[in-house]
Scaffold this motif. Structure first.
Motif, PDB file in Angstrom:
ATOM      1  N   THR A  77      16.248   2.650  -0.907  1.00 48.41           N
ATOM      2  CA  THR A  77      14.987   2.906  -0.207  1.00 48.41           C
ATOM      3  C   THR A  77      13.824   2.163  -0.845  1.00 48.41           C
ATOM      4  N   LEU A  78      12.977   1.600   0.006  1.00 48.29           N
ATOM      5  CA  LEU A  78      11.715   1.013  -0.436  1.00 48.29           C
ATOM      6  C   LEU A  78      10.579   1.722   0.273  1.00 48.29           C
ATOM      7  N   ILE A  79       9.641   2.240  -0.505  1.00 50.88           N
ATOM      8  CA  ILE A  79       8.422   2.833   0.050  1.00 50.88           C
ATOM      9  C   ILE A  79       7.247   1.966  -0.379  1.00 50.88           C
ATOM     10  N   VAL A  80       6.556   1.406   0.599  1.00 50.19           N
ATOM     11  CA  VAL A  80       5.347   0.616   0.333  1.00 50.19           C
ATOM     12  C   VAL A  80       4.160   1.537   0.564  1.00 50.19           C
ATOM     13  N   GLN A  81       3.378   1.771  -0.473  1.00 47.47           N
ATOM     14  CA  GLN A  81       2.354   2.813  -0.436  1.00 47.47           C
ATOM     15  C   GLN A  81       1.031   2.317  -1.014  1.00 47.47           C
ATOM     16  N   GLY A  82      -0.065   2.704  -0.365  1.00 48.97           N
ATOM     17  CA  GLY A  82      -1.383   2.418  -0.907  1.00 48.97           C
ATOM     18  C   GLY A  82      -1.695   3.379  -2.045  1.00 48.97           C
ATOM     19  N   LEU A 129       9.390   2.314  -5.338  1.00 50.51           N
ATOM     20  CA  LEU A 129       8.008   2.373  -4.849  1.00 50.51           C
ATOM     21  C   LEU A 129       7.308   1.044  -5.112  1.00 50.51           C
ATOM     22  N   HIS A 130       6.640   0.540  -4.085  1.00 51.25           N
ATOM     23  CA  HIS A 130       5.838  -0.680  -4.235  1.00 51.25           C
ATOM     24  C   HIS A 130       4.390  -0.296  -3.919  1.00 51.25           C
ATOM     25  N   TRP A 131       3.550  -0.295  -4.940  1.00 51.27           N
ATOM     26  CA  TRP A 131       2.162   0.154  -4.798  1.00 51.27           C
ATOM     27  C   TRP A 131       1.229  -1.010  -4.492  1.00 51.27           C
ATOM     28  N   LEU A 132       0.278  -0.754  -3.596  1.00 52.32           N
ATOM     29  CA  LEU A 132      -0.742  -1.743  -3.246  1.00 52.32           C
ATOM     30  C   LEU A 132      -2.095  -1.234  -3.729  1.00 52.32           C
ATOM     31  N   ALA A 133      -2.769  -2.037  -4.513  1.00 48.19           N
ATOM     32  CA  ALA A 133      -3.999  -1.628  -5.189  1.00 48.19           C
ATOM     33  C   ALA A 133      -5.060  -1.124  -4.213  1.00 48.19           C
ATOM     34  N   ALA A 134      -5.548   0.102  -4.464  1.00 50.81           N
ATOM     35  CA  ALA A 134      -6.645   0.701  -3.703  1.00 50.81           C
ATOM     36  C   ALA A 134      -6.358   0.794  -2.214  1.00 50.81           C
ATOM     37  N   GLY A 135      -5.078   0.742  -1.819  1.00 53.80           N
ATOM     38  CA  GLY A 135      -4.723   0.795  -0.405  1.00 53.80           C
ATOM     39  C   GLY A 135      -4.746   2.215   0.138  1.00 53.80           C
ATOM     40  N   ASP A 136      -5.073   2.360   1.436  1.00 53.94           N
ATOM     41  CA  ASP A 136      -5.056   3.672   2.081  1.00 53.94           C
ATOM     42  C   ASP A 136      -3.752   3.851   2.861  1.00 53.94           C
ATOM     43  N   ASP A 179      -2.974   3.100   5.794  1.00 51.41           N
ATOM     44  CA  ASP A 179      -2.646   1.907   6.584  1.00 51.41           C
ATOM     45  C   ASP A 179      -2.568   0.668   5.705  1.00 51.41           C
ATOM     46  N   LEU A 180      -2.523   0.876   4.392  1.00 45.41           N
ATOM     47  CA  LEU A 180      -2.431  -0.188   3.391  1.00 45.41           C
ATOM     48  C   LEU A 180      -3.706  -1.018   3.293  1.00 45.41           C
ATOM     49  N   LYS A 181      -4.799  -0.487   3.813  1.00 46.30           N
ATOM     50  CA  LYS A 181      -6.085  -1.189   3.763  1.00 46.30           C
ATOM     51  C   LYS A 181      -6.782  -0.882   2.445  1.00 46.30           C
ATOM     52  N   PRO A 182      -7.166  -1.913   1.681  1.00 47.43           N
ATOM     53  CA  PRO A 182      -7.780  -1.676   0.372  1.00 47.43           C
ATOM     54  C   PRO A 182      -9.299  -1.526   0.433  1.00 47.43           C
ATOM     55  N   LEU A 183      -9.840  -0.967  -0.612  1.00 48.16           N
ATOM     56  CA  LEU A 183     -11.291  -0.959  -0.770  1.00 48.16           C
ATOM     57  C   LEU A 183     -11.772  -2.399  -1.011  1.00 48.16           C
ATOM     58  N   LYS A 184     -12.941  -2.729  -0.507  1.00 48.67           N
ATOM     59  CA  LYS A 184     -13.461  -4.086  -0.699  1.00 48.67           C
ATOM     60  C   LYS A 184     -13.615  -4.410  -2.179  1.00 48.67           C
ATOM     61  N   GLU A 244      -5.357  -8.108   5.127  1.00 50.76           N
ATOM     62  CA  GLU A 244      -4.352  -9.116   5.455  1.00 50.76           C
ATOM     63  C   GLU A 244      -3.496  -9.442   4.230  1.00 50.76           C
ATOM     64  N   GLN A 245      -4.119  -9.540   3.081  1.00 54.44           N
ATOM     65  CA  GLN A 245      -3.356  -9.815   1.859  1.00 54.44           C
ATOM     66  C   GLN A 245      -2.364  -8.693   1.559  1.00 54.44           C
ATOM     67  N   HIS A 246      -2.802  -7.454   1.769  1.00 55.52           N
ATOM     68  CA  HIS A 246      -1.905  -6.326   1.524  1.00 55.52           C
ATOM     69  C   HIS A 246      -0.757  -6.292   2.528  1.00 55.52           C
ATOM     70  N   LEU A 247      -1.029  -6.631   3.780  1.00 56.43           N
ATOM     71  CA  LEU A 247       0.042  -6.663   4.777  1.00 56.43           C
ATOM     72  C   LEU A 247       1.042  -7.765   4.451  1.00 56.43           C
ATOM     73  N   GLN A 248       0.530  -8.896   4.021  1.00 51.08           N
ATOM     74  CA  GLN A 248       1.412  -9.991   3.618  1.00 51.08           C
ATOM     75  C   GLN A 248       2.261  -9.568   2.419  1.00 51.08           C
ATOM     76  N   ALA A 249       1.636  -8.889   1.454  1.00 49.40           N
ATOM     77  CA  ALA A 249       2.358  -8.435   0.272  1.00 49.40           C
ATOM     78  C   ALA A 249       3.418  -7.405   0.647  1.00 49.40           C
ATOM     79  N   ALA A 250       3.092  -6.525   1.594  1.00 52.17           N
ATOM     80  CA  ALA A 250       4.060  -5.531   2.056  1.00 52.17           C
ATOM     81  C   ALA A 250       5.255  -6.215   2.704  1.00 52.17           C
ATOM     82  N   ALA A 251       4.985  -7.213   3.556  1.00 53.97           N
ATOM     83  CA  ALA A 251       6.065  -7.947   4.210  1.00 53.97           C
ATOM     84  C   ALA A 251       6.924  -8.679   3.187  1.00 53.97           C
ATOM     85  N   ASP A 252       6.285  -9.262   2.184  1.00 54.16           N
ATOM     86  CA  ASP A 252       7.035  -9.944   1.122  1.00 54.16           C
ATOM     87  C   ASP A 252       7.966  -8.964   0.411  1.00 54.16           C
TER      88      ASP A 252
END
Length: 224
Positions: free
Chosen positions: A158-163, A185-192, A194-199, A206-214
């Motif tokens: 299992t892979l969970i991609v999480q903000g 678990l694959h964590w995305l920095a400051a992601g919510d 929907d994997l959207k990060p704080l500015k 877009e960078q987080h979505l690309q990273a999730a797809a990778d």
């Protein structure tokens, strides 16, 4: 493969009956069945974006809708998700139909609720892998009522991609849960959710979505 008439939308996407397939140049192949979340359909911006990004990485992605969302599409009326038993049965039916025609590896997963339903069935179905995008470890504001009991004994890779700041499972909260060693678990920095990060994080959505797809593509390739 078939579940009705195949209609090409563009060079990379087609409909197969009521389903959507990204990677329709490989109609005999499906690598990942992806289910939508509670409030958005299979062709939402998030679902379409992720399916397209994965297809560009060589992962054929099939999307389907649960009955309540199909009904909403027909009459435009919003309604809550079907009872869990009905959601799970929908998953079983779609998986069985696809599995009849796909001899190779087949992963299941989804966004939020769709991924959680898949996680409840992954071992039962014998799926080769599970991919969850923004897993709802608990309802918003209800960290004391986690939805993780089945994840402790999960056998499916299992892979969970999480903000990191997901309101349904922030990094600090999830660290306290007992999860199976099969869960990565694959964590995305400051992601919510929907994997959207704080500015302020310095990352874009877009960078987080690309990273999730990778991460998903690399995970599935490792298993293959």
């Amino acid at each position: 493969m078939g579940n009705g008439t195949v209609t090409v939308i563009d060079g990379g996407q087609c409909t197969v009956g009521e389903w959507l397939l990204d990677g329709c140049d490989r109609l005999s192949q499906v690598d990942l069945i992806l289910a939508h979340g509670a409030g958005a359909p299979m062709d939402s911006a998030f679902m379409a974006g992720m399916a397209g990004l994965l297809a560009a990485r060589g992962i054929a992605v099939l999307r389907f809708e649960f009955p309540y969302m199909t009904a909403r599409r027909e009459d435009g009326r919003k309604r809550p998700p079907n009872p869990q038993a009905q959601l799970l049965e929908s998953w079983r039916q779609v998986y069985a139909s696809v599995r009849e025609q796909v001899p190779g590896r087949l992963a299941i997963g989804g966004k939020s609720m769709g991924g959680r339903m898949a996680s409840l069935l992954a071992d039962e179905l014998g799926a080769d892998a599970l991919v969850c995008l923004g897993y709802p470890f608990h309802a918003v504001g209800k960290q004391d009522k986690p939805r993780v009991a089945h994840l402790a004994g999960l056998r499916t890779p299992t892979l969970i991609v999480q903000g990191e700041r997901d309101a349904m499972g922030a990094r600090a909260t999830v660290a306290g849960y007992a999860l199976s060693t099969a869960v990565e678990l694959h964590w995305l920095a400051a992601g919510d959710h929907d994997l959207k990060p704080l500015k302020a994080s310095g990352f874009s959505h877009e960078q987080h979505l690309q990273a999730a797809a990778d991460a998903v593509a690399a995970f599935l390739r490792r298993l293959g």
